[in-house]
Design a protein around this motif. Structure first.
Motif, mmCIF file in Angstrom:
data_model
loop_
_atom_site.group_PDB
_atom_site.id
_atom_site.type_symbol
_atom_site.label_atom_id
_atom_site.label_comp_id
_atom_site.label_asym_id
_atom_site.label_seq_id
_atom_site.Cartn_x
_atom_site.Cartn_y
_atom_site.Cartn_z
ATOM 1 N N GLN A 328 0.843 -1.201 0.000
ATOM 2 C CA GLN A 328 0.000 0.000 0.000
ATOM 3 C C GLN A 328 0.876 1.247 0.000
ATOM 4 O O GLN A 328 1.615 1.489 0.949
ATOM 5 C CB GLN A 328 -0.890 0.001 1.255
ATOM 6 N N ASN A 341 -0.972 5.159 2.961
ATOM 7 C CA ASN A 341 -2.408 5.010 3.185
ATOM 8 C C ASN A 341 -3.189 5.476 1.956
ATOM 9 O O ASN A 341 -3.758 6.573 1.941
ATOM 10 C CB ASN A 341 -2.815 5.826 4.427
ATOM 11 N N SER A 343 -6.070 4.670 0.785
ATOM 12 C CA SER A 343 -7.505 4.910 0.970
ATOM 13 C C SER A 343 -7.765 6.340 1.449
ATOM 14 O O SER A 343 -8.736 6.974 1.036
ATOM 15 C CB SER A 343 -8.111 3.894 1.940
ATOM 16 N N ALA A 344 -6.882 6.866 2.328
ATOM 17 C CA ALA A 344 -7.038 8.245 2.806
ATOM 18 C C ALA A 344 -6.815 9.237 1.663
ATOM 19 O O ALA A 344 -7.546 10.228 1.527
ATOM 20 C CB ALA A 344 -6.069 8.522 3.951
#
Length: 365
Positions: A328, A341, A343-344
């Motif tokens: 990720q 991160n 997704s953030a």
């Protein structure tokens, strides 16, 4: 007071002083006074567009002035907060001072980035176009993810977003979308997002669960204003009208109200389907076309300047990678800024990338 804390407060004060010098507070106060006088005229709203421009500029300039004045007041108070906390030996008050210290450091850093935006059009609103590129369904899905990312970023900051046109892909996602973000320095801030974005993940559309790399392009141009001279000859335009459509080709309008404009000399095509009437859609599409032609002129001028300086473009086309598998990470390929991160980031947390991009671009100049 802790010597390190004292030294950091001095550094922050020096940084803020340089910001105040760049912003020229005396000139800013004079501009606010002039706009306040214009806003108070009884005949202001006789010209709606001019009135909106005056009130918008006044609100923006007042906000800028209040922001920097408030930061100076808070920074002056910070030393007092630390001294009181130490005199009383109060751990709670010390923690409160530390929190305010961190907030001030972040806010001053953010304002410092704003002072780096000094381009001709940097203060303007931004017109953003996202297009799915190589990668099939995954690319269309990724383009829609980027549309959501910028929309969420704008939402987090309270900036209005107006979507002018969305071309939906057949199976999932979008082929393209064009939208405007209305905010102070929106163009200068978002212009560092221009280029090709790359997504690596296990494809949700692959039955065998294979890893897929897909691409989407982001174009950012400044919104045109009445003072811009962008002449478009009607003979150079092809106008097509058609019915608006939704996801999966679903018709959402029973009349031919959507408008597509083709600028024949340049091949630029723009469309708008989100207004209620064909006339409104044509007017909006014309504004988008003018913005793209203005940016084309700017790029041509920049290319001539670069040729004179004998320095090719310092921008690589591929500018950011979003990796969801096998690890990720989101990484900017120009600034080397990266976070773990995704997704953030895809939920709109891109301010650190924007700041890094603005600082990087200033260094290249």
């Amino acid at each position: 007071m802790n010597p390190d804390v004292e030294a950091d407060i001095k550094d922050l004060s020096a940084t803020l002083a340089s910001i105040e010098a760049v912003m020229d507070l005396a000139s800013l106060r004079a501009q606010v006074a002039e706009l306040e006088e214009a806003a108070a005229r009884p005949d202001l709203w006789d010209d709606q567009e001019q009135a909106q421009r005056v009130t918008s500029q006044l609100s923006h300039k007042q906000g800028e002035l209040r922001r920097v004045v408030a930061l100076r007041d808070r920074l002056d108070d910070l030393s007092v907060l630390y001294e009181l906390a130490e005199d009383e030996g109060d751990e709670g008050s010390l923690a409160e001072a530390d929190t305010e210290h961190r907030k001030l450091r972040d806010e001053i850093s953010s304002l410092e980035v704003r002072t780096l935006l000094s381009g001709e059009y940097d203060e303007r609103n931004a017109l953003v176009t996202i297009r799915a590129e190589a990668g099939g369904i995954d690319a269309a899905d990724f383009a829609e993810m980027l549309l959501r990312m910028y929309s969420r970023w704008a939402e987090r900051h309270g900036y209005p977003v107006d979507v002018f046109d969305t071309s939906y892909a057949e199976e999932a996602g979008i082929k393209s979308a064009t939208f405007r973000i209305t905010a102070p320095y929106a163009y200068g801030t978002l212009s560092v997002e221009q280029g090709t974005h790359r997504l690596v993940r296990i494809s949700p559309f692959d039955n065998q669960g294979r890893r897929q790399t897909s691409f989407a392009g982001v174009e950012v141009v400044p919104v045109v204003e009445q003072t811009d001279h962008v002449d478009i000859d009607e003979k150079d335009l092809r106008v097509d009208v058609y019915r608006s459509s939704g996801p999966g080709g679903q018709g959402v309008n029973t009349t031919d109200s959507a408008v597509r404009l083709t600028h024949i000399p340049t091949g630029i095509v723009v469309s708008c389907q989100n207004e209620r009437s064909q006339l409104q859609n044509k007017a909006t599409a014309m504004a988008v076309l003018q913005a793209k032609l203005l940016e084309r002129q700017r790029q041509e001028e920049q290319a001539r300047m670069d040729a004179l300086k004998d320095s090719g473009s310092s921008w690589g086309n591929q500018m950011r990678s979003y990796v969801l598998h096998p690890y990720q990470m989101v990484k900017d390929l120009r600034t080397e800024h990266e976070v773990g991160n995704p997704s953030a980031v895809l939920d709109g947390e891109i301010d650190d990338f924007l700041e890094a991009g603005i600082r990087w671009r200033k260094q290249q100049g």
